[in-house]
Design a protein around this motif. Structure first.
Motif, PDB file in Angstrom:
ATOM      1  N   GLY A 549       0.822  -1.202   0.000  1.00 59.30           N
ATOM      2  CA  GLY A 549       0.000   0.000   0.000  1.00 59.30           C
ATOM      3  C   GLY A 549       0.855   1.251   0.000  1.00 59.30           C
ATOM      4  N   ILE A 550       1.910   1.232   0.791  1.00 57.93           N
ATOM      5  CA  ILE A 550       2.814   2.386   0.857  1.00 57.93           C
ATOM      6  C   ILE A 550       3.528   2.563  -0.482  1.00 57.93           C
ATOM      7  CG2 ILE A 550       4.920   3.239   1.945  1.00 57.93           C
ATOM      8  CD1 ILE A 550       3.966   1.924   4.552  1.00 57.93           C
ATOM      9  N   ARG A 551       4.057   1.450  -1.013  1.00 57.68           N
ATOM     10  CA  ARG A 551       4.803   1.549  -2.274  1.00 57.68           C
ATOM     11  C   ARG A 551       3.917   2.078  -3.390  1.00 57.68           C
ATOM     12  NH1 ARG A 551       5.158  -0.553  -6.836  1.00 57.68           N
ATOM     13  NH2 ARG A 551       3.479  -2.018  -6.360  1.00 57.68           N
ATOM     14  N   ALA A 552       2.683   1.572  -3.459  1.00 51.62           N
ATOM     15  CA  ALA A 552       1.771   2.006  -4.523  1.00 51.62           C
ATOM     16  C   ALA A 552       1.414   3.472  -4.364  1.00 51.62           C
ATOM     17  CB  ALA A 552       0.521   1.142  -4.492  1.00 51.62           C
ATOM     18  N   ALA A 553       1.219   3.910  -3.125  1.00 55.33           N
ATOM     19  CA  ALA A 553       0.876   5.317  -2.892  1.00 55.33           C
ATOM     20  C   ALA A 553       2.007   6.226  -3.320  1.00 55.33           C
ATOM     21  CB  ALA A 553       0.552   5.524  -1.407  1.00 55.33           C
ATOM     22  N   ILE A 554       3.245   5.812  -3.056  1.00 59.27           N
ATOM     23  CA  ILE A 554       4.388   6.642  -3.444  1.00 59.27           C
ATOM     24  C   ILE A 554       4.524   6.666  -4.969  1.00 59.27           C
ATOM     25  CG2 ILE A 554       6.901   6.845  -3.309  1.00 59.27           C
ATOM     26  CD1 ILE A 554       6.734   5.618  -0.509  1.00 59.27           C
ATOM     27  N   ALA A 555       4.382   5.496  -5.568  1.00 59.26           N
ATOM     28  CA  ALA A 555       4.542   5.425  -7.035  1.00 59.26           C
ATOM     29  C   ALA A 555       3.446   6.197  -7.747  1.00 59.26           C
ATOM     30  CB  ALA A 555       4.551   3.965  -7.473  1.00 59.26           C
ATOM     31  N   GLY A 556       2.272   6.269  -7.160  1.00 57.25           N
ATOM     32  CA  GLY A 556       1.176   6.975  -7.814  1.00 57.25           C
ATOM     33  C   GLY A 556       1.095   8.441  -7.476  1.00 57.25           C
ATOM     34  N   ALA A 557       2.038   8.950  -6.745  1.00 60.56           N
ATOM     35  CA  ALA A 557       1.993  10.354  -6.338  1.00 60.56           C
ATOM     36  C   ALA A 557       2.311  11.258  -7.518  1.00 60.56           C
ATOM     37  CB  ALA A 557       2.984  10.593  -5.204  1.00 60.56           C
ATOM     38  N   ASN A 558       1.611  12.342  -7.640  1.00 61.21           N
ATOM     39  CA  ASN A 558       1.835  13.333  -8.694  1.00 61.21           C
ATOM     40  C   ASN A 558       2.616  14.490  -8.087  1.00 61.21           C
ATOM     41  OD1 ASN A 558       1.793  14.855 -11.024  1.00 61.21           O
ATOM     42  ND2 ASN A 558      -0.344  15.518 -10.754  1.00 61.21           N
ATOM     43  N   PHE A 559       3.926  14.303  -7.989  1.00 56.26           N
ATOM     44  CA  PHE A 559       4.767  15.302  -7.348  1.00 56.26           C
ATOM     45  C   PHE A 559       5.446  16.150  -8.402  1.00 56.26           C
ATOM     46  CE2 PHE A 559       9.033  16.474  -5.746  1.00 56.26           C
ATOM     47  CZ  PHE A 559       8.634  17.386  -4.775  1.00 56.26           C
ATOM     48  N   GLN A 560       5.367  17.451  -8.237  1.00 54.72           N
ATOM     49  CA  GLN A 560       6.005  18.386  -9.161  1.00 54.72           C
ATOM     50  C   GLN A 560       6.874  19.349  -8.369  1.00 54.72           C
ATOM     51  OE1 GLN A 560       3.066  20.377 -11.597  1.00 54.72           O
ATOM     52  NE2 GLN A 560       2.508  18.492 -12.686  1.00 54.72           N
ATOM     53  N   TRP A 561       7.927  19.746  -9.027  1.00 58.11           N
ATOM     54  CA  TRP A 561       8.838  20.728  -8.409  1.00 58.11           C
ATOM     55  C   TRP A 561       9.134  21.806  -9.434  1.00 58.11           C
ATOM     56  CZ3 TRP A 561      10.391  22.351  -3.959  1.00 58.11           C
ATOM     57  CH2 TRP A 561      11.517  23.167  -3.842  1.00 58.11           C
ATOM     58  N   GLN A 562       8.747  23.000  -9.126  1.00 55.56           N
ATOM     59  CA  GLN A 562       8.915  24.155 -10.013  1.00 55.56           C
ATOM     60  C   GLN A 562       8.250  23.908 -11.372  1.00 55.56           C
ATOM     61  OE1 GLN A 562      13.142  24.930 -10.160  1.00 55.56           O
ATOM     62  NE2 GLN A 562      13.166  25.827  -8.072  1.00 55.56           N
ATOM     63  N   GLY A 563       7.055  23.316 -11.290  1.00 56.03           N
ATOM     64  CA  GLY A 563       6.239  23.104 -12.477  1.00 56.03           C
ATOM     65  C   GLY A 563       6.613  21.894 -13.301  1.00 56.03           C
ATOM     66  N   LYS A 564       7.574  21.133 -12.832  1.00 52.66           N
ATOM     67  CA  LYS A 564       8.019  19.958 -13.570  1.00 52.66           C
ATOM     68  C   LYS A 564       7.763  18.721 -12.735  1.00 52.66           C
ATOM     69  CE  LYS A 564      11.630  22.464 -16.063  1.00 52.66           C
ATOM     70  NZ  LYS A 564      13.073  22.524 -16.380  1.00 52.66           N
ATOM     71  N   PRO A 565       7.241  17.661 -13.358  1.00 56.13           N
ATOM     72  CA  PRO A 565       6.971  16.441 -12.604  1.00 56.13           C
ATOM     73  C   PRO A 565       8.264  15.764 -12.169  1.00 56.13           C
ATOM     74  CG  PRO A 565       6.590  16.067 -14.933  1.00 56.13           C
ATOM     75  CD  PRO A 565       6.876  17.532 -14.809  1.00 56.13           C
ATOM     76  N   VAL A 566       8.170  15.196 -10.973  1.00 57.10           N
ATOM     77  CA  VAL A 566       9.319  14.456 -10.419  1.00 57.10           C
ATOM     78  C   VAL A 566       8.809  13.071 -10.050  1.00 57.10           C
ATOM     79  CG1 VAL A 566      11.070  14.339  -8.630  1.00 57.10           C
ATOM     80  CG2 VAL A 566      10.356  16.570  -9.520  1.00 57.10           C
ATOM     81  N   PRO A 567       9.206  12.034 -10.790  1.00 54.21           N
ATOM     82  CA  PRO A 567       8.733  10.687 -10.466  1.00 54.21           C
ATOM     83  C   PRO A 567       9.308  10.216  -9.121  1.00 54.21           C
ATOM     84  CG  PRO A 567      10.411  10.597 -12.172  1.00 54.21           C
ATOM     85  CD  PRO A 567      10.134  12.046 -11.963  1.00 54.21           C
ATOM     86  N   LEU A 568       8.441   9.556  -8.325  1.00 54.71           N
ATOM     87  CA  LEU A 568       8.858   9.054  -7.010  1.00 54.71           C
ATOM     88  C   LEU A 568       8.536   7.573  -6.915  1.00 54.71           C
ATOM     89  CD1 LEU A 568       7.539  11.884  -4.630  1.00 54.71           C
ATOM     90  CD2 LEU A 568       9.871  11.568  -5.452  1.00 54.71           C
ATOM     91  N   THR A 569       9.493   6.796  -6.478  1.00 59.99           N
ATOM     92  CA  THR A 569       9.283   5.380  -6.171  1.00 59.99           C
ATOM     93  C   THR A 569      10.082   5.035  -4.934  1.00 59.99           C
ATOM     94  OG1 THR A 569      11.126   4.685  -7.571  1.00 59.99           O
ATOM     95  CG2 THR A 569       8.937   4.754  -8.599  1.00 59.99           C
ATOM     96  N   ALA A 570       9.765   3.882  -4.359  1.00 54.86           N
ATOM     97  CA  ALA A 570      10.479   3.453  -3.150  1.00 54.86           C
ATOM     98  C   ALA A 570      10.610   1.949  -3.147  1.00 54.86           C
ATOM     99  CB  ALA A 570       9.745   3.909  -1.901  1.00 54.86           C
ATOM    100  N   SER A 571      11.693   1.475  -2.581  1.00 51.82           N
ATOM    101  CA  SER A 571      11.924   0.046  -2.374  1.00 51.82           C
ATOM    102  C   SER A 571      11.701  -0.253  -0.894  1.00 51.82           C
ATOM    103  CB  SER A 571      13.340  -0.334  -2.783  1.00 51.82           C
ATOM    104  OG  SER A 571      13.554  -0.034  -4.154  1.00 51.82           O
ATOM    105  N   ILE A 572      11.037  -1.403  -0.627  1.00 55.20           N
ATOM    106  CA  ILE A 572      10.663  -1.701   0.762  1.00 55.20           C
ATOM    107  C   ILE A 572      11.114  -3.110   1.107  1.00 55.20           C
ATOM    108  CG2 ILE A 572       8.771  -1.892   2.413  1.00 55.20           C
ATOM    109  CD1 ILE A 572       7.167   0.029   0.642  1.00 55.20           C
TER     110      ILE A 572
END
Length: 614
Positions: A549-572
Motif C-alpha cells: 500500500g505504501i509503495r503504490a501510494a508513493i509510485a502513484g503520487a503526482n509530485f512536481q517541483w517548479q512546475g516539472k513532474p518528479v517521479p517518485l518510487t520506493a523500495s521496501i
C-alpha cells in the motif's frame, strides 16, 4: 550615826537583840519566799513550770544566785504571763525563780524547749546550799550540755520532804522565752522520740521535695524550679537551726556560726522566696511593677543577710521579724494582684502562701512578745510550710502539664501551619512539576521528532523497538518491520537540488502516514532517505500488505517541483518474526535491511519479504 555594838548590852539585852534580829531575818526571808511561787512535785510524767515561775529583768547585771538564794537581795519579781513565759526581745539578763517541794525522792529532767537561748544557767538551792549548777547555751559548744539533746535538758535530784529553790538565768540577744517543764526521765525519752520523729518527718518531706524538683530542674531547665529548691533548702536550714538540730548534728563545735545561722538562713530564705514568687508567677509578664517590687524585697533580704554578719544579733533579728512579716504580706498582696491580672498559677500560690503567712506571722508575733508562745505558734510555721510546699509542688506539676499543653497546642498550630505551607508548597511543586513535565515532554517530543518530516526520529524508534521486542517476547506474538528507501534520491538532490529532495521526503512521509492507520503502528524517519515502520502484532503477510500500500501510494503520487513532474518510487524490505529471549531486537532490523537490499537488487520500486535460508 551612833553604833551600839551587842557587846555593850547586858546579857539579857543581847539575848533579846538576837531574838529580834532573828525574827527580822525570818520575816524578811518569809517575805522573799512569799514572792516566789511554790510548786509541789508530783508523780505525774510531766509538770509545766510556766505558771509557777516569776521573773525579774536584771538591768544592771548585778544579781547573782547566792544573793537571791540567801535573801540578801529582794528582786522585784514579776509573775509569768501564760504557760510559757515570753518577754520578747530583752537584751538584759532575766532571772526566773520557783520553789519546788518534793514529797518523795525523785529524779526529774528539767527541760527548756527553746534552743536559741545564748546563755542559760540553772541553779538548784537547798537550805542555802547550792546543790546543782549547769551553764550552757547555744553560744557555747554542744558538749557543754549535761545531756546531749537539741533542747536544754538538765538532770535534777530531789529528796523527800525537802524544799528547793530553782533559779534560772537567761541572757540572749534574741527572744526571751522559757518553755520549762519537769519530766520523769523514762517518759521524756519516749516523748522526745516522738518529737524527733516529727522533725525527721518534716526534714524528710522537705528533702524529698527539694531532690525531686532539683531533678525536674535538670530535666526541664526551668530556673523557677531551682529557685523553689533554694527556697526549700534555706527554710529547712533555718528550721534546723531554730530547733537546735544544727548545733547538735551539723556544727556542734562551732557555736559562733550557730549564732549567725538563724538570721542568715531566714534572711536568705526570704530573699529567695521573693525571687521564686516573681519567676513562678511570671510577674514581669502580668505586672512589671510588682515584679520590680518583689526583686526589691529580695534585695532587702540579701542586705539583711550581709549586715547580719557584722551588726548585733538582736538588731538583725528584729529587722528579720519585721521585714519578713511585712514582706510576706506584700508577697500575698502581689500574688492576689497577679491573680486578678490573669496569672494561671496565682490562685494555688495564694492558697499556699496564706498557710505559710499565717504560721509565720503568728510565730514572729510570739517572738516579739505580742502573742504567747505555745505549741501552736511554735510548730504552725512548719505545718504551714509543709502544706505550702506540697501545694507549690502541685502547682509546679500543674505548670509542667500546662506548659506541655501549651507546647502541644503550639506544636499543633505549627503543624497546621506546616501542613498548610506543605499543601501550598506541594500544590506549587505539583504545578511546577506538571509544567516541568509538560516542558520535558515537549522537549522530549521535540528531541524525538524529525524536524523535516515531523515524524519520530531514529532515537525514538530504537527505544520503541526495544520495548515492543520485550513485550512480544513475553506474549509470543509476531512483530513486523518495514524498511523504506526512496529510489534514486541522491539523483534528485543532485539534479533538482536539496530543497526538492527535502520536499520529496515530506511528501513521502505524508503518503506513508496515510497508509499506517493503526494507533499502535509507528512510522519514523530512520535516516537520510530511509523510513521505517514498526507493526506490532503483525505477521509477514499483513506487513506485506501494508508495504505494498505504501509503495503504490508513493509510485502513484503526482509530485512536481517548479512546475516539472518528479517521479517518485520506493523500495521496501519486510521482515516479521516471533521474538524469543535468545534473539536481539536488531536482528529484525537486519532482516528488513537484507530484504530492502534484495528489493534494490530486483530493480527498485518493489517490496521484498525476508525469507530465512533453509
Amino acid at each position: 550615826m551612833t553604833r551600839w555594838p551587842l557587846s555593850r548590852l547586858s546579857t539579857p539585852g543581847r539575848a533579846c537583840a538576837r531574838i529580834m534580829l532573828t525574827c527580822l531575818l525570818l520575816a524578811a526571808a518569809a517575805v522573799a519566799k512569799a514572792d516566789i511561787p511554790e510548786l509541789a512535785l508530783t508523780a505525774a510524767e510531766s509538770q509545766s513550770l510556766g505558771n509557777s515561775l516569776v521573773h525579774v529583768v536584771d538591768s544592771s547585771a548585778s544579781l547573782n544566785a547566792s544573793d537571791i538564794a540567801g535573801g540578801r537581795v529582794q528582786p522585784d519579781w514579776q509573775p509569768a504571763r501564760g504557760e510559757i513565759p515570753n518577754l520578747g526581745l530583752v537584751r538584759d539578763p532575766v532571772w526566773f525563780a520557783a520553789w519546788l517541794e518534793s514529797p518523795r525522792d525523785l529524779q526529774r529532767l528539767l527541760v527548756v524547749s527553746y534552743p536559741p537561748l545564748d546563755h542559760l544557767d540553772i541553779f538548784l538551792w537547798h537550805q542555802g546550799q547550792l546543790k546543782q549548777h549547769f551553764a550552757t547555751g547555744d553560744r557555747l559548744p554542744f558538749d557543754s550540755r549535761p545531756i546531749e539533746h537539741r533542747d536544754f535538758v538538765f538532770p535534777l535530784q530531789f529528796t523527800a520532804g525537802e524544799r528547793y529553790l530553782l533559779l534560772l538565768r537567761v541572757e540572749t540577744s534574741g527572744s526571751v522565752q522559757l518553755p520549762a517543764s519537769l519530766w520523769e526521765p523514762s517518759r521524756y525519752v519516749e516523748e522526745t522520740q516522738h518529737g524527733l520523729l516529727l522533725q525527721a518527718l518534716f526534714i524528710g518531706i522537705m528533702l524529698a521535695l527539694a531532690a525531686y524538683h532539683l531533678l525536674l530542674f535538670f530535666a526541664v531547665r526551668d530556673v523557677a524550679y531551682l529557685w523553689y529548691v533554694l527556697f526549700l533548702g534555706t527554710f529547712l536550714m533555718a528550721q534546723v537551726s531554730l530547733r537546735g538540730l544544727g548545733l547538735q548534728y551539723l556544727w556542734p563545735a562551732n557555736p559562733g556560726f550557730n549564732h549567725q545561722a538563724i538570721p542568715l538562713f531566714f534572711s536568705v530564705g526570704f530573699a529567695v522566696s521573693c525571687i521564686f514568687t516573681d519567676r513562678f508567677l511570671d510577674a514581669k509578664r502580668y505586672s512589671p511593677g510588682w515584679s520590680r517590687a518583689l526583686r526589691a524585697l529580695a534585695g532587702v533580704g540579701a542586705v539583711i543577710a550581709l549586715f547580719g554578719l557584722v551588726l548585733p544579733y538582736s538588731m538583725i533579728l528584729f529587722a528579720i521579724l519585721v521585714g519578713s512579716t511585712v514582706g510576706s504580706v506584700l508577697i500575698f498582696v502581689s500574688s492576689c494582684h497577679l491573680w486578678v491580672r490573669g496569672s494561671t498559677l496565682a490562685p494555688i500560690f495564694v492558697l499556699a502562701w496564706s498557710l505559710f503567712l499565717a504560721g509565720n506571722i503568728l510565730f514572729n508575733l510570739s517572738k516579739v512578745g505580742l502573742l504567747p508562745s505555745n505549741t501552736l505558734t511554735e510548730y504552725l510555721p512548719q505545718v504551714g510550710t509543709v502544706l505550702q510546699m506540697l501545694l507549690l509542688s502541685f502547682a509546679l506539676a500543674y505548670r509542667i502539664n500546662l506548659e506541655r499543653a501549651q507546647r502541644e497546642q503550639a506544636q499543633q498550630r505549627n503543624l497546621a501551619m506546616q501542613r498548610e505551607a506543605n499543601e501550598v508548597l506541594e500544590s506549587r511543586v505539583a504545578e511546577r512539576t506538571e509544567a516541568l513535565e509538560s516542558a520535558y515532554d515537549q522537549l522530549k517530543a521535540l528531541s524525538q521528532l524529525d524536524s523535516l518530516t515531523q515524524l519520530k526520529n531514529r532515537a525514538h524508534f530504537d527505544e520503541m523497538l526495544a520495548k515492543e521486542w520485550q513485550r512480544h517476547t513475553r506474549e509470543s506474538t509476531s512483530l513486523a518491520l518495514l524498511l523504506i528507501d526512496v529510489d534514486h534520491f541522491k539523483r534528485i538532490n543532485d539534479t533538482r537540488g536539496h530543497l526538492c529532495g527535502d520536499e520529496c521526503l515530506r511528501v513521502i512521509a505524508a503518503l506513508c502516514q496515510e497508509q499506517v492507520q493503526r494507533s499502535s503502528d509507528l512510522l519514523c524517519r530512520y535516516g537520510g532517505e530511509e523510513l521505517v515502520v514498526l507493526l506490532p502484532g503483525t505477521d509477514a503477510r499483513g506487513a506485506l500488505a501494508v508495504a505494498e500500500g505504501i509503495r503504490a501510494a508513493i509510485a502513484g503520487a503526482n509530485f512536481q517541483w517548479q512546475g516539472k513532474p518528479v517521479p517518485l518510487t520506493a523500495s521496501i524490505g519486510v521482515a516479521a518474526c516471533v521474538p524469543n529471549p535468545g534473539l536481539a531486537a536488531d536482528a529484525l532490523l537486519r532482516q528488513a535491511d537484507e530484504a530492502l537490499y534484495a528489493a534494490k537488487g530486483a530493480g527498485r520500486n518493489c517490496t521484498m519479504v525476508y525469507n530465512a535460508a533453509p
